[in-house]
Scaffold this motif. Structure first.
Motif, short mmCIF file in Angstrom:
data_model
loop_
_atom_site.label_atom_id
_atom_site.label_comp_id
_atom_site.label_asym_id
_atom_site.label_seq_id
_atom_site.Cartn_x
_atom_site.Cartn_y
_atom_site.Cartn_z
N ALA A 185 31.73 41.86 45.31
CA ALA A 185 32.90 41.05 45.04
C ALA A 185 32.48 39.80 44.29
CB ALA A 185 33.61 40.67 46.34
N TRP A 186 32.81 39.75 42.99
CA TRP A 186 32.58 38.51 42.25
C TRP A 186 33.91 37.81 42.10
CZ3 TRP A 186 33.43 37.09 36.79
CH2 TRP A 186 33.09 35.74 36.59
N GLN A 191 39.00 32.08 45.84
CA GLN A 191 39.36 33.41 46.31
C GLN A 191 38.56 33.85 47.53
OE1 GLN A 191 38.61 34.90 42.13
NE2 GLN A 191 40.33 36.22 42.66
N LEU A 192 37.70 33.01 48.05
CA LEU A 192 36.88 33.40 49.19
C LEU A 192 37.71 33.87 50.39
CD1 LEU A 192 34.00 30.75 49.04
CD2 LEU A 192 33.79 33.22 48.72
N HIS A 211 27.02 35.72 43.69
CA HIS A 211 26.88 34.36 43.17
C HIS A 211 27.44 33.29 44.11
CE1 HIS A 211 25.94 36.95 39.93
NE2 HIS A 211 27.08 36.90 39.29
N LEU A 212 27.40 33.57 45.42
CA LEU A 212 27.88 32.61 46.42
C LEU A 212 29.31 32.14 46.14
CD1 LEU A 212 24.82 30.33 47.33
CD2 LEU A 212 25.66 32.38 48.49
N GLY A 213 30.08 32.99 45.46
CA GLY A 213 31.48 32.65 45.27
C GLY A 213 31.80 31.78 44.08
N THR A 214 30.80 31.45 43.25
CA THR A 214 30.99 30.75 41.98
C THR A 214 32.00 29.60 42.06
OG1 THR A 214 30.57 32.88 40.86
CG2 THR A 214 31.38 31.09 39.49
N PRO A 215 31.60 28.49 42.67
CA PRO A 215 32.47 27.32 42.68
C PRO A 215 32.47 26.60 41.33
CG PRO A 215 30.42 26.84 43.83
CD PRO A 215 30.36 28.28 43.43
N ALA A 216 33.31 27.07 40.42
CA ALA A 216 33.35 26.53 39.06
C ALA A 216 33.59 25.03 39.09
CB ALA A 216 34.44 27.23 38.26
#
Length: 355
Positions: A185-186, A191-192, A211-216
């Motif tokens: 799940a990327w 969206q976590l 990617h640990l949930g990609t906190p942009a």
């Protein structure tokens, strides 16, 4: 940090040939075959959200194949890799077949697994899974395009949020469990909670959070209004921490400490031909690594380089050193690092011992 005696598995790499394969991201590369212009000028043809996502376009406009990955390794000793899908258009199992045909394991690391593209909401989902399995025995799971960001200036890969909990998507997920397959799940960090709800509903399906949930925007400004102020970044960090903690409570979920050098996190892109120093990267990603180790524990973290996507920010050896040092600083032992950099991937992706 010396990892030369580790059997490292890079559990997240990408392979592509943008001029010859049906990939969504390859339109600009194909255009440049007929209209050759300097890379920096060509990049200006792309939307700003694309430019901020990739950081520098070079790797996206050229082939990235086993020999290119080998060259990026330098002195880093990677024994094998897991390839993850890169948004092929058309019949998705063709990508699995193509990746399996690449010259891995010659003077390059072995190919240990393939994570392919498939959409659980599609009416032919079962047929696609069966075709992936027929295409290669190294097919172990899927990743589907669900990453969505509410800031329209941040590159989204889905048209809306809620994909992971939509009825049609949920109807398909059970077929993964029936076949013993996993779901990568990327998502973006907002969206976590969707990933948590999915994991709660399907405890029998192994899920890996890419990617640990990609906190942009957590390290700097991206998009129209993401990470532009210290207060925005502080709020983003606190929400990410809380939501990751909730997700880690689901025992069927593991997390990849990968993609932490993606430009979309807000990393400044260094001049071409240079990389961000490891101490600088540690100052940014160290707190993320420490929290991930705290909530997931050493047995549910998997390392992946995410190369070449992270290449504009760091070298591959720099990525390894940053993650290994950050986890060590957070209390991980040498034996713990052996799990993160190999053993956990073997277990989760069901990699054969020969690799």
């Amino acid at each position: 940090m010396d990892l030369t005696d580790f059997d490292i598995i890079d559990a997240h790499i990408h392979q592509w040939e943008p001029r010859a394969t049906p990939r969504e991201f390859s339109k600009l590369a194909k255009l440049m075959r007929y209209l050759p212009v300097p890379v920096d000028i060509a990049a200006k043809l792309a939307p700003r959200s694309d430019r901020e996502f990739v950081g520098a376009p070079d790797a996206y406009l050229q082939p990235y194949l086993p020999a290119d990955y080998r060259d990026d390794l330098g002195s880093t000793r990677v024994k094998s890799v897991v390839d993850v899908e890169v948004q092929w258009a058309g019949w998705k199992p063709d990508e699995t077949r193509w990746v399996a045909s690449l010259p891995f394991g010659v003077d390059t690391p072995a190919l240990a697994g393939i994570v392919s593209a498939a959409d659980p909401a599609a009416s032919d989902f079962g047929a696609v899974l069966d075709a992936h399995q027929s295409a290669s025995p190294l097919f172990h799971g899927i990743r589907t395009t669900v990453a969505y960001h509410p800031d329209r200036g941040v590159k989204s890969f889905a048209t809306h949020d809620g994909t992971l909990t939509a009825p049609a998507f949920l109807d398909g997920i059970g077929q993964l469990a029936d076949r013993g397959l996993s779901l990568d799940a990327w998502v973006y960090s907002g969206q976590l909670p969707e990933v948590t709800a999915l994991a709660e509903r399907f405890p029998e399906v192994p899920i890996v959070l890419d990617h640990l949930g990609t906190p942009a925007g957590i390290f700097g400004p991206v998009g129209k209004d993401t990470g532009h102020t210290a207060r925005q970044r502080e709020v983003l960090l606190h929400r990410w921490r809380d939501d990751l903690t909730d997700l880690a409570a689901q025992p069927n979920v593991v997390a990849k400490v990968s993609g932490l050098m993606m430009p979309v996190l807000g990393h400044p892109v260094p001049p071409r031909g240079t990389v961000t120093p490891v101490p600088t990267l540690l100052g940014r990603v160290g707190p993320l690594l420490a929290h991930a180790l705290d909530v997931f524990g050493v047995d549910r973290l998997i390392w992946g380089s995410n190369f070449p996507v992270d290449k504009p920010i760091t070298s591959l050896s720099g990525a390894v050193e940053t993650v290994a040092t950050g986890l060590s600083d957070a209390g991980a032992s040498t034996d713990d690092l052996r799990k993160v950099f190999g053993g956990n991937a073997v277990r989760f992706y069901r990699i054969e011992p020969t690799y």
